[in-house]
Write a protein that holds these residues in place. Sequence first.
Motif, PDB file in Angstrom:
ATOM      1  N   ALA A   1       0.924 -37.015  -1.091  1.00 19.44           N
ATOM      2  CA  ALA A   1       0.537 -38.195  -0.048  1.00 19.44           C
ATOM      3  C   ALA A   1       1.786 -38.836   0.272  1.00 19.44           C
ATOM      4  O   ALA A   1       1.538 -39.501   1.426  1.00 19.44           O
ATOM      5  CB  ALA A   1      -0.474 -38.860  -0.821  1.00 19.44           C
ATOM      6  N   GLN A   2       2.879 -38.701  -0.393  1.00 20.70           N
ATOM      7  CA  GLN A   2       4.167 -39.567   0.025  1.00 20.70           C
ATOM      8  C   GLN A   2       4.558 -39.163   1.568  1.00 20.70           C
ATOM      9  O   GLN A   2       4.545 -37.912   1.781  1.00 20.70           O
ATOM     10  CB  GLN A   2       5.224 -39.463  -0.983  1.00 20.70           C
ATOM     11  CG  GLN A   2       4.804 -39.955  -2.228  1.00 20.70           C
ATOM     12  CD  GLN A   2       4.551 -41.460  -2.269  1.00 20.70           C
ATOM     13  OE1 GLN A   2       4.903 -42.267  -1.748  1.00 20.70           O
ATOM     14  NE2 GLN A   2       3.417 -41.694  -2.869  1.00 20.70           N
ATOM     15  N   PRO A   3       4.799 -40.319   2.235  1.00 26.25           N
ATOM     16  CA  PRO A   3       5.385 -40.090   3.719  1.00 26.25           C
ATOM     17  C   PRO A   3       6.651 -39.040   3.821  1.00 26.25           C
ATOM     18  O   PRO A   3       6.720 -38.632   4.867  1.00 26.25           O
ATOM     19  CB  PRO A   3       5.475 -41.402   4.380  1.00 26.25           C
ATOM     20  CG  PRO A   3       5.678 -42.076   3.000  1.00 26.25           C
ATOM     21  CD  PRO A   3       4.979 -41.636   1.879  1.00 26.25           C
ATOM     22  N   PHE A   4       7.383 -39.306   2.689  1.00 22.03           N
ATOM     23  CA  PHE A   4       8.593 -38.434   2.678  1.00 22.03           C
ATOM     24  C   PHE A   4       8.207 -36.737   2.795  1.00 22.03           C
ATOM     25  O   PHE A   4       9.393 -36.025   2.490  1.00 22.03           O
ATOM     26  CB  PHE A   4       9.792 -39.030   2.301  1.00 22.03           C
ATOM     27  CG  PHE A   4       9.370 -39.275   0.876  1.00 22.03           C
ATOM     28  CD1 PHE A   4       9.418 -38.554  -0.118  1.00 22.03           C
ATOM     29  CD2 PHE A   4       9.071 -40.581   0.472  1.00 22.03           C
ATOM     30  CE1 PHE A   4       8.869 -38.622  -1.393  1.00 22.03           C
ATOM     31  CE2 PHE A   4       8.744 -41.057  -1.033  1.00 22.03           C
ATOM     32  CZ  PHE A   4       8.430 -40.083  -1.745  1.00 22.03           C
ATOM     33  N   VAL A   5       7.377 -36.411   2.170  1.00 24.97           N
ATOM     34  CA  VAL A   5       7.207 -35.019   1.798  1.00 24.97           C
ATOM     35  C   VAL A   5       6.483 -34.283   2.868  1.00 24.97           C
ATOM     36  O   VAL A   5       5.373 -34.755   3.366  1.00 24.97           O
ATOM     37  CB  VAL A   5       5.906 -35.193   0.644  1.00 24.97           C
ATOM     38  CG1 VAL A   5       5.813 -33.622   0.225  1.00 24.97           C
ATOM     39  CG2 VAL A   5       6.510 -35.802  -0.488  1.00 24.97           C
ATOM     40  N   GLN A   6       7.342 -33.373   3.479  1.00 23.62           N
ATOM     41  CA  GLN A   6       6.983 -32.537   4.509  1.00 23.62           C
ATOM     42  C   GLN A   6       6.335 -31.289   4.092  1.00 23.62           C
ATOM     43  O   GLN A   6       5.627 -30.801   4.837  1.00 23.62           O
ATOM     44  CB  GLN A   6       8.440 -32.139   5.377  1.00 23.62           C
ATOM     45  CG  GLN A   6       8.623 -32.903   6.736  1.00 23.62           C
ATOM     46  CD  GLN A   6       9.522 -32.599   7.319  1.00 23.62           C
ATOM     47  OE1 GLN A   6      10.415 -31.545   6.981  1.00 23.62           O
ATOM     48  NE2 GLN A   6      10.062 -33.246   8.450  1.00 23.62           N
ATOM     49  N   ALA A   7       6.904 -30.737   3.180  1.00 21.77           N
ATOM     50  CA  ALA A   7       6.164 -29.512   2.673  1.00 21.77           C
ATOM     51  C   ALA A   7       6.057 -29.647   0.985  1.00 21.77           C
ATOM     52  O   ALA A   7       7.188 -30.292   0.497  1.00 21.77           O
ATOM     53  CB  ALA A   7       6.862 -28.469   2.926  1.00 21.77           C
ATOM     54  N   PHE A   8       5.328 -29.170   0.290  1.00 21.30           N
ATOM     55  CA  PHE A   8       5.139 -29.429  -1.211  1.00 21.30           C
ATOM     56  C   PHE A   8       4.824 -28.105  -1.670  1.00 21.30           C
ATOM     57  O   PHE A   8       4.007 -27.176  -1.073  1.00 21.30           O
ATOM     58  CB  PHE A   8       4.151 -30.359  -1.408  1.00 21.30           C
ATOM     59  CG  PHE A   8       3.877 -30.710  -2.935  1.00 21.30           C
ATOM     60  CD1 PHE A   8       4.428 -31.627  -3.568  1.00 21.30           C
ATOM     61  CD2 PHE A   8       2.847 -29.862  -3.407  1.00 21.30           C
ATOM     62  CE1 PHE A   8       3.998 -31.699  -4.789  1.00 21.30           C
ATOM     63  CE2 PHE A   8       2.644 -29.967  -4.972  1.00 21.30           C
ATOM     64  CZ  PHE A   8       3.269 -31.068  -5.760  1.00 21.30           C
TER      65      PHE A   8
END
Lengths: 398, 216
Positions: free
Chosen positions: A91-98
Motif C-alpha cells: 500500500a505504500q505510495p513509493f511501491v510501483q510494483a511488488f
Amino acid sequence: MRPFFELLKKIIHTGIGKSRFLMASVGLGIAMLLILVAIQVHSNFNQLLYSAKNQNETADFLVINKKITNAIMGQSGKSAFRPEEIDQIKAQPFVQAFGLITSSRFKVVVQAPGDLHFATDMFFESVPDSFLDVKNEDWKWNVGDRTIPIILPSDFLNLYNFGFSLSQDLPQISQETVKALPLQVVISNNITSEQYIGHVVGFSDRISSFLVPASFMSWANEKYGTTREAPTSRVIIKTPDPSSPTLVKFLDDNGYTTNQDKLKFSKTRLIVQTIVSVIGFFGLILLLFAMLVFSMFIQLIIASCKREIQLLVMLGTAPRQLKRYLLKQFVPLYVIIGVVCLLLLAGLQYVTAMVLAKHDMVVGVWPGPGVFAGTVLVLGLVYFVNLLTVNRYVNKES
Amino acid sequence: MQIQIQQLMPIPLKDKLLQRSSGIWNQDVSFSPGSFVKIKAPSGTGKTTLVHYLYHIRYDYTGTVLVNNRPWPAYNKNELAAMRQQQISIIFQDLRLFEQLTAVENIDLKRVMQPNPYCTPEKIQEMAAQLNVTHVLQQSSKTLSYGERQRIAIIRALSQPFQWLLMDEPFSHLDEENTRRAAALIAAECKARNAGFILTDLDDDQHFSYDVHYQL
C-alpha cells in the motif's frame, strides 16, 4: 502628474539615509537571490529524480527483508513477513510494483559436469519475471522439461573469480563459459530425487540469489516440498525513487532492510534538501529584514518631511498623490532588483545545466516557472508592505 | 458652491467671544456664491481662526461649517483635496511658501497639482508682471522680502480654479500702489471665475466693492 512630482522631489527629500537604503536594496537582492536559488535547486532536483529523461537513473528494484537481529536469531519464523505486513508494504505510495520471492522447500545439490569434481548443496528462489534484469528466451520451464534455466548473481561469479579461484589456484571462468557448462542439478526430498540439467542463462545484478523460473519453483515445491507452505521472508519492490526519504523512513520504522548502497543517495539528497531549505530560510529572514529597513526608511522620509507634507496637504495635495509619489521612488528599484536577480539566476541555471549535461544529467536550461512565480511573489510582498507603510504614515501626517 | 456656518464658536475663545456681539460667531450665516465678503475684525477676535475653520485646517469649534450642505468632517481626505484644488483657494496670513523652492516653483506647485492646469505659464508671467514680481520669480523664496512673498502667495492662490477665495489680511505687507494692483488682479480673477471671496482684515478699506460686510 510629472511636473508636480518634479516639484515634490525638491520638497520631499528621499535622499536622506541613502546608504541605508542602498544596503537594504543589496539585502533585498541577496534575499531574493537566495530564495530563487532555493526554488530552482528544488526544481532541478525534482527534474533529476522524476523527469522522463532521467528516469532510468533512479527507478530501481529493492529486495526487502527483515533485519536479522540477535533477538530473532535462530527463529526463522520471526524473519518472515506476516500477510498484513505484506499488504502494508504493497500500500505504500513509493511501491510501483511488488513481488514475493519464493524460496525452495526441497534440497538441491549441484554438480559440475565432467571431471571438475565440484558439488555443492544449494537453494533456489524465484521471483515474478517482470522483476528480472536478465532477458533470455531460454528463461522458461514447462513440466517435463529436463533442463532448468538458472540465473546466478553476478557477485557470485565475481567472488569465485577474484576471491576463491585465485587463492585456490583454480582457473578463472568467464560468464560465457559458465553459461556453456551444463550443471547437474539434483533435487530431492530425502525420499525421492530427480536429476536435471541446470543451464545458466544469465547473471543478475539486481537480485542476489539463485533464481529459477516461477513455474519450476511451484511445481518442484509441490512435488518435493518438505515443509508446508513456507512464509515469505523476502519481497521485491519496484520504486521510482529509491532515495525517497519516506521509503527510507518506512524501512527504518518497520525494522526492514535492503541493499543499503541503493539508499545512500537518499542521505545525500536529505543533506542537499536541508541545505536548500536553510538557504531558503535565510533568504526569507533576510527578506524580512530588508522589508523592515525599507519600512523604516519610508517612515524616516515621511517623519523628516512632516511639515512639508502637512503644508502640501493644506494646499490641496491629495494623500493619493503623495502615496503614488512615494511609491514611485521605490518601486522601479524593486523591479530592477527583481530583473537583475532573475538574470543572475538564469546565468547560474545555464551554467548548471551545462555542467550537469556533461554527466548525462538533464535539467532545464531556463529557470523554472517557480522562479518567476517566486520573483513576482517577493516583489508583490515588498510592494504590499511598502504600500501599507506609506498608507499608514501619509494618513497619519495628512 | 455654498458656504454656510451655523452656531460656529471656537472652543478656546468661547468665554471671551460670548461677552461681545458678533455678526459671525454663534450666528447662522450663509455666504451666497459669487459675492465679495468683507469681515472686519479687531485683533484677537478669531479672524485667522475663522479662515482656518472655513478652509477646514482647524477643528476646535462647536457648531457647523456646511459646504454644499455637507459639514466639512463628512468630506474624506481625497474629497477635501479635490475641493482645495478646484473649488476653494486661500491666501494665508503667514503666506506659507516652501522655502526650498523658488518663487515660480511655489506657484507652479499649486498650478500643476491638478493634471490639467487652469493657468498657462504665460498667464503666471502676466500676473507676476502685473504685481511687479517678475524679477524675483527665479529666486529662492527664502531670499524674498515679505511684500514679495505676499504677492507670490497671491499669484499662487490665483493659479487654480476656485469658487471661493479666502484671504486673511492679504495686503498686510504691501504698499498702497501694490495693494491697488493686487486688489485689481484679484477682483478680475474672481470675476473671470464667477467666484466670490471672503476677506478678513483689521480695518475698513476701499480695495474692493464689497457686497457684504460683517463684523466679527
